[in-house]
Design a protein around this motif. Structure first.
Motif, PDB file in Angstrom:
ATOM      1  N   THR A   1       7.773   2.275  -0.655  1.00  0.00           N
ATOM      2  CA  THR A   1       7.293   1.758   0.312  1.00  0.00           C
ATOM      3  C   THR A   1       7.310   2.505   1.049  1.00  0.00           C
ATOM      4  O   THR A   1       7.798   3.255   1.946  1.00  0.00           O
ATOM      5  N   CYS A   2       6.363   2.175   2.165  1.00  0.00           N
ATOM      6  CA  CYS A   2       5.803   3.173   3.363  1.00  0.00           C
ATOM      7  C   CYS A   2       6.681   2.185   4.423  1.00  0.00           C
ATOM      8  O   CYS A   2       6.810   0.774   4.700  1.00  0.00           O
ATOM      9  N   GLY A   3       7.214   3.419   4.727  1.00  0.00           N
ATOM     10  CA  GLY A   3       8.419   2.277   6.169  1.00  0.00           C
ATOM     11  C   GLY A   3       7.649   1.987   7.781  1.00  0.00           C
ATOM     12  O   GLY A   3       8.261   1.608   8.578  1.00  0.00           O
ATOM     13  N   GLU A   4       5.839   2.076   7.628  1.00  0.00           N
ATOM     14  CA  GLU A   4       5.744   2.035   9.156  1.00  0.00           C
ATOM     15  C   GLU A   4       4.846   0.993   8.330  1.00  0.00           C
ATOM     16  O   GLU A   4       5.002  -0.685   9.551  1.00  0.00           O
ATOM     17  N   CYS A   5       4.258   0.644   7.681  1.00  0.00           N
ATOM     18  CA  CYS A   5       3.534  -0.577   7.353  1.00  0.00           C
ATOM     19  C   CYS A   5       3.883  -1.546   5.947  1.00  0.00           C
ATOM     20  O   CYS A   5       3.595  -2.609   5.873  1.00  0.00           O
ATOM     21  N   GLY A   6       4.844  -0.682   5.493  1.00  0.00           N
ATOM     22  CA  GLY A   6       5.266  -1.583   4.641  1.00  0.00           C
ATOM     23  C   GLY A   6       4.900  -1.736   3.179  1.00  0.00           C
ATOM     24  O   GLY A   6       4.555  -2.371   1.970  1.00  0.00           O
TER      25      GLY A   6
ATOM     26  N   TYR B   1       6.356   8.039   4.175  1.00  0.00           N
ATOM     27  CA  TYR B   1       5.052   7.138   4.533  1.00  0.00           C
ATOM     28  C   TYR B   1       3.688   7.705   4.518  1.00  0.00           C
ATOM     29  O   TYR B   1       3.323   8.445   3.021  1.00  0.00           O
ATOM     30  N   CYS B   2       2.679   6.303   4.282  1.00  0.00           N
ATOM     31  CA  CYS B   2       1.197   6.116   3.524  1.00  0.00           C
ATOM     32  C   CYS B   2       0.852   7.242   4.705  1.00  0.00           C
ATOM     33  O   CYS B   2       1.612   8.109   5.868  1.00  0.00           O
ATOM     34  N   MET B   3       0.177   7.775   3.955  1.00  0.00           N
ATOM     35  CA  MET B   3      -0.678   9.225   5.008  1.00  0.00           C
ATOM     36  C   MET B   3      -1.260   8.196   5.952  1.00  0.00           C
ATOM     37  O   MET B   3      -1.554   9.284   6.911  1.00  0.00           O
ATOM     38  N   SER B   4      -2.099   7.110   5.310  1.00  0.00           N
ATOM     39  CA  SER B   4      -2.316   6.768   7.329  1.00  0.00           C
ATOM     40  C   SER B   4      -1.124   6.247   8.124  1.00  0.00           C
ATOM     41  O   SER B   4      -1.723   6.172   9.458  1.00  0.00           O
ATOM     42  N   CYS B   5      -0.497   5.825   7.566  1.00  0.00           N
ATOM     43  CA  CYS B   5       0.971   6.188   9.147  1.00  0.00           C
ATOM     44  C   CYS B   5       1.507   6.924   9.551  1.00  0.00           C
ATOM     45  O   CYS B   5       1.799   7.091  10.314  1.00  0.00           O
ATOM     46  N   TRP B   6       0.747   8.385   8.459  1.00  0.00           N
ATOM     47  CA  TRP B   6       1.524   9.513   8.641  1.00  0.00           C
ATOM     48  C   TRP B   6       1.043  10.107   9.949  1.00  0.00           C
ATOM     49  O   TRP B   6      -0.273  10.474   9.802  1.00  0.00           O
TER      50      TRP B   6
HETATM   51 ZN   LIG Z   1       1.212   2.186   6.189  1.00  0.00          ZN
END
Ligand SMILES: [Zn+2]
Length: 167
Positions: free
Chosen positions: A13-18, A43-48
């Motif tokens: 799960t992305c730690g930023e956007c969930g 982190y997903c690539m858009s949040c990274w």
């Molecule tokens: Zn994300």
């Protein structure tokens, strides 16, 4: 007495956007060790954005969610293990010394690290002289004399953090 590691978050799960990461998604994993708490964040690539810096960052690596039919584990490559081992060089708090020693055992089993002998520091600590495959420089690894149960425990926690079992 070393504190136990606590693991804060399941993988996938992305730690930023969930966002739940899907098969084939690229993501970045950051492993940190702050106040004796070993944490993993994906982190997903858009949040990274930028790789985090700081003494608490133990490792950063890129991977991809494997197809469902493969074993539901995130792949841990040898480079990552070597990287973590190297980053923990000179660590002096007990939980990091334990972690580094367990990494040394794992790398020895994989024949990526060899044991060249042992020395004792003036204050009685046992240091193993070790060498990474293909490397010139020697590595000094403190043997913290954990019992088998403690070694198994640290190994299991290391495995959980690095392999990130998926649901
Ligand atoms: Zn994300």
């Amino acid at each position: 007495m070393a504190k136990e590691y606590n693991i804060s978050r399941p993988a996938g799960t992305c730690g930023e956007c969930g966002k739940q990461l899907q098969v084939g998604d690229e993501f970045v994993t950051v492993v940190k060790d702050a106040d004796d708490e070993l944490s993993r964040n994906d982190y997903c690539m858009s949040c990274w954005k930028n790789p985090p810096e700081g003494p608490d960052v133990l490792g950063v690596w890129h991977s991809k969610i494997p197809p469902k039919q493969e074993k539901k584990r995130l792949f841990v490559d040898d480079d990552l293990l070597v990287n973590l081992f190297t980053r923990l060089e000179g660590a002096d708090d007990p939980s990091r010394i334990n972690l580094r020693f367990v990494l040394a055992l794992v790398l020895m089993r994989k024949r990526l690290l060899s044991y060249d002998g042992m020395t004792r520091t003036p204050d009685g600590r046992e240091m193993w002289n070790m060498r990474l495959r293909g490397a010139e420089a020697a590595n000094s690894v403190e043997n913290p004399h954990m019992d088998d149960e403690k070694i198994a425990d640290v190994s299991r926690r290391l495995g959980e953090i690095l392999e990130g079992e998926l649901e």
